[in-house]
Design a protein around this motif. Structure first.
Motif, PDB file in Angstrom:
ATOM      1  N   UNK A   1       3.014   5.891  -2.930  1.00 41.39           N
ATOM      2  CA  UNK A   1       4.191   6.687  -3.281  1.00 41.39           C
ATOM      3  C   UNK A   1       4.375   6.787  -4.798  1.00 41.39           C
ATOM      4  N   UNK A   2       4.110   5.685  -5.511  1.00 38.66           N
ATOM      5  CA  UNK A   2       4.317   5.671  -6.962  1.00 38.66           C
ATOM      6  C   UNK A   2       3.040   5.993  -7.741  1.00 38.66           C
ATOM      7  N   UNK A   3       1.939   6.202  -7.016  1.00 43.11           N
ATOM      8  CA  UNK A   3       0.645   6.519  -7.635  1.00 43.11           C
ATOM      9  C   UNK A   3       0.205   5.425  -8.618  1.00 43.11           C
ATOM     10  N   UNK A   4       0.271   4.184  -8.134  1.00 43.72           N
ATOM     11  CA  UNK A   4      -0.195   3.036  -8.906  1.00 43.72           C
ATOM     12  C   UNK A   4      -1.082   2.196  -7.999  1.00 43.72           C
ATOM     13  N   UNK A   5      -1.738   1.196  -8.576  1.00 42.34           N
ATOM     14  CA  UNK A   5      -2.630   0.365  -7.767  1.00 42.34           C
ATOM     15  C   UNK A   5      -1.830  -0.651  -6.951  1.00 42.34           C
ATOM     16  N   UNK A   6      -2.422  -1.100  -5.862  1.00 41.82           N
ATOM     17  CA  UNK A   6      -1.793  -2.118  -5.016  1.00 41.82           C
ATOM     18  C   UNK A   6      -1.627  -3.402  -5.820  1.00 41.82           C
ATOM     19  N   UNK A   7      -2.605  -3.688  -6.661  1.00 44.08           N
ATOM     20  CA  UNK A   7      -2.537  -4.897  -7.495  1.00 44.08           C
ATOM     21  C   UNK A   7      -1.327  -4.854  -8.432  1.00 44.08           C
ATOM     22  N   UNK A   8      -1.007  -3.679  -8.977  1.00 42.02           N
ATOM     23  CA  UNK A   8       0.169  -3.522  -9.833  1.00 42.02           C
ATOM     24  C   UNK A   8       1.436  -3.798  -9.037  1.00 42.02           C
ATOM     25  N   UNK A   9       1.485  -3.292  -7.816  1.00 41.78           N
ATOM     26  CA  UNK A   9       2.636  -3.540  -6.949  1.00 41.78           C
ATOM     27  C   UNK A   9       2.776  -5.041  -6.697  1.00 41.78           C
ATOM     28  N   UNK A  10       1.668  -5.698  -6.350  1.00 45.38           N
ATOM     29  CA  UNK A  10       1.692  -7.138  -6.087  1.00 45.38           C
ATOM     30  C   UNK A  10       2.178  -7.904  -7.317  1.00 45.38           C
ATOM     31  N   UNK A  11       1.691  -7.525  -8.475  1.00 46.24           N
ATOM     32  CA  UNK A  11       2.062  -8.203  -9.723  1.00 46.24           C
ATOM     33  C   UNK A  11       3.560  -8.028 -10.008  1.00 46.24           C
ATOM     34  N   UNK A  12       4.075  -6.822  -9.834  1.00 43.83           N
ATOM     35  CA  UNK A  12       5.489  -6.572 -10.097  1.00 43.83           C
ATOM     36  C   UNK A  12       6.387  -7.346  -9.123  1.00 43.83           C
ATOM     37  N   UNK A  13       5.988  -7.414  -7.878  1.00 46.94           N
ATOM     38  CA  UNK A  13       6.752  -8.185  -6.896  1.00 46.94           C
ATOM     39  C   UNK A  13       6.700  -9.669  -7.256  1.00 46.94           C
ATOM     40  N   UNK A  14       5.518 -10.135  -7.651  1.00 48.59           N
ATOM     41  CA  UNK A  14       5.364 -11.536  -8.063  1.00 48.59           C
ATOM     42  C   UNK A  14       6.299 -11.849  -9.233  1.00 48.59           C
ATOM     43  N   UNK A  15       6.320 -10.985 -10.251  1.00 51.14           N
ATOM     44  CA  UNK A  15       7.177 -11.217 -11.410  1.00 51.14           C
ATOM     45  C   UNK A  15       8.657 -11.174 -11.014  1.00 51.14           C
ATOM     46  N   UNK A  16       9.003 -10.288 -10.108  1.00 51.31           N
ATOM     47  CA  UNK A  16      10.388 -10.210  -9.631  1.00 51.31           C
ATOM     48  C   UNK A  16      10.792 -11.506  -8.942  1.00 51.31           C
ATOM     49  N   UNK A  17       9.944 -11.959  -8.045  1.00 51.67           N
ATOM     50  CA  UNK A  17      10.256 -13.188  -7.311  1.00 51.67           C
ATOM     51  C   UNK A  17      10.311 -14.399  -8.230  1.00 51.67           C
ATOM     52  N   UNK A  18       9.479 -14.406  -9.245  1.00 52.12           N
ATOM     53  CA  UNK A  18       9.503 -15.491 -10.219  1.00 52.12           C
ATOM     54  C   UNK A  18      10.859 -15.564 -10.903  1.00 52.12           C
ATOM     55  N   UNK A  19      11.370 -14.421 -11.335  1.00 52.67           N
ATOM     56  CA  UNK A  19      12.689 -14.369 -11.974  1.00 52.67           C
ATOM     57  C   UNK A  19      13.794 -14.809 -11.014  1.00 52.67           C
ATOM     58  N   UNK A  20      13.726 -14.314  -9.791  1.00 48.36           N
ATOM     59  CA  UNK A  20      14.755 -14.662  -8.803  1.00 48.36           C
ATOM     60  C   UNK A  20      14.731 -16.149  -8.475  1.00 48.36           C
TER      61      UNK A  20
ATOM     62  N   UNK B   1       0.829  -1.202   0.000  1.00 49.08           N
ATOM     63  CA  UNK B   1       0.000   0.000   0.000  1.00 49.08           C
ATOM     64  C   UNK B   1       0.869   1.260   0.000  1.00 49.08           C
ATOM     65  N   UNK B   2       1.927   1.268   0.799  1.00 46.05           N
ATOM     66  CA  UNK B   2       2.827   2.425   0.840  1.00 46.05           C
ATOM     67  C   UNK B   2       3.495   2.649  -0.516  1.00 46.05           C
ATOM     68  N   UNK B   3       3.914   1.563  -1.139  1.00 40.19           N
ATOM     69  CA  UNK B   3       4.553   1.668  -2.460  1.00 40.19           C
ATOM     70  C   UNK B   3       3.555   2.211  -3.473  1.00 40.19           C
ATOM     71  N   UNK B   4       2.340   1.662  -3.447  1.00 47.02           N
ATOM     72  CA  UNK B   4       1.307   2.089  -4.400  1.00 47.02           C
ATOM     73  C   UNK B   4       1.015   3.574  -4.241  1.00 47.02           C
TER      74      UNK B   4
END
Length: 180
Positions: free
Chosen positions: A148-167, A143-146
């Motif tokens: 601060x960056x003026x994006x949805x929480x779902x977008x934040x969750x998706x980006x973190x998910x994609x990051x973790x998938x790569x890692x 929520x804090x990230x969303x």
């Protein structure tokens, strides 16, 4: 005793008239027959404990609809929390497994994995890298990230998910290379 039988008969009428509607409404939103059935059972179990609401009440349709809607929201909220907890546990486990131990080779392996993960993170698209670092390094909530960056929480969750998938892909590759 006569009153209990009358109560059961009245509830049976309410149940028969509304159960399939409640279940279909839940299925329409949840896309799962089992979950819809659980929601419908939960709604009618709660309704049974409050006979003053459904006895001789002509406006019961709206009340049952509201109960169903709230039960679905609660269910979805619980599922989201459950998924979040599972993801955190998996991440925690992953990084605990990578922590250095006493062995010299393990320390070298740990540094190699750290370097590979760091290089992978640097290769992320700029926004994804920023979101991941804010979440995992700075410890900010989604929520804090969303906000601060003026994006949805779902977008934040998706980006973190994609990051973790790569890692995780990198860690699995390194894991198998370590044992070859």
């Amino acid at each position: 005793m006569d009153n209990n039988i009358k109560l059961e008969q009245e509830f049976d009428l309410v149940f028969k008239a509304h159960y399939s509607l409640v279940k279909n409404f839940a299925f329409m939103l949840l896309k799962s027959g089992q979950d819809a059935d659980d929601i419908a059972q939960d709604v009618f179990t709660r309704l049974w404990t409050k006979p003053q609401i459904w006895q001789d009440n002509l406006g019961i349709d709206k009340y049952i609809y509201a109960m169903t809607k709230h039960a679905i929201f609660d269910f979805l909220k619980h599922k989201r929390i459950e998924r979040s907890y599972q993801q955190e546990q998996m991440e925690e486990s992953l990084f605990k497994d990578l922590s250095p131990s006493d062995g010299t080779l393990d320390a070298i392996y740990y540094k190699e994995v750290q370097l590979a993960l760091q290089m992978t993170i640097e290769q992320f698209p700029e926004r994804r890298r920023l979101i991941f670092e804010m979440s995992r390094i700075q410890g900010m909530s989604n929520l804090e990230i969303a906000e601060k960056l003026d994006i949805s929480v779902r977008t934040v969750e998706r980006q973190i998910y994609l990051s973790l998938l790569e890692l995780k892909k990198i860690v699995y590759i390194l894991f198998f290379l370590h044992f070859i």
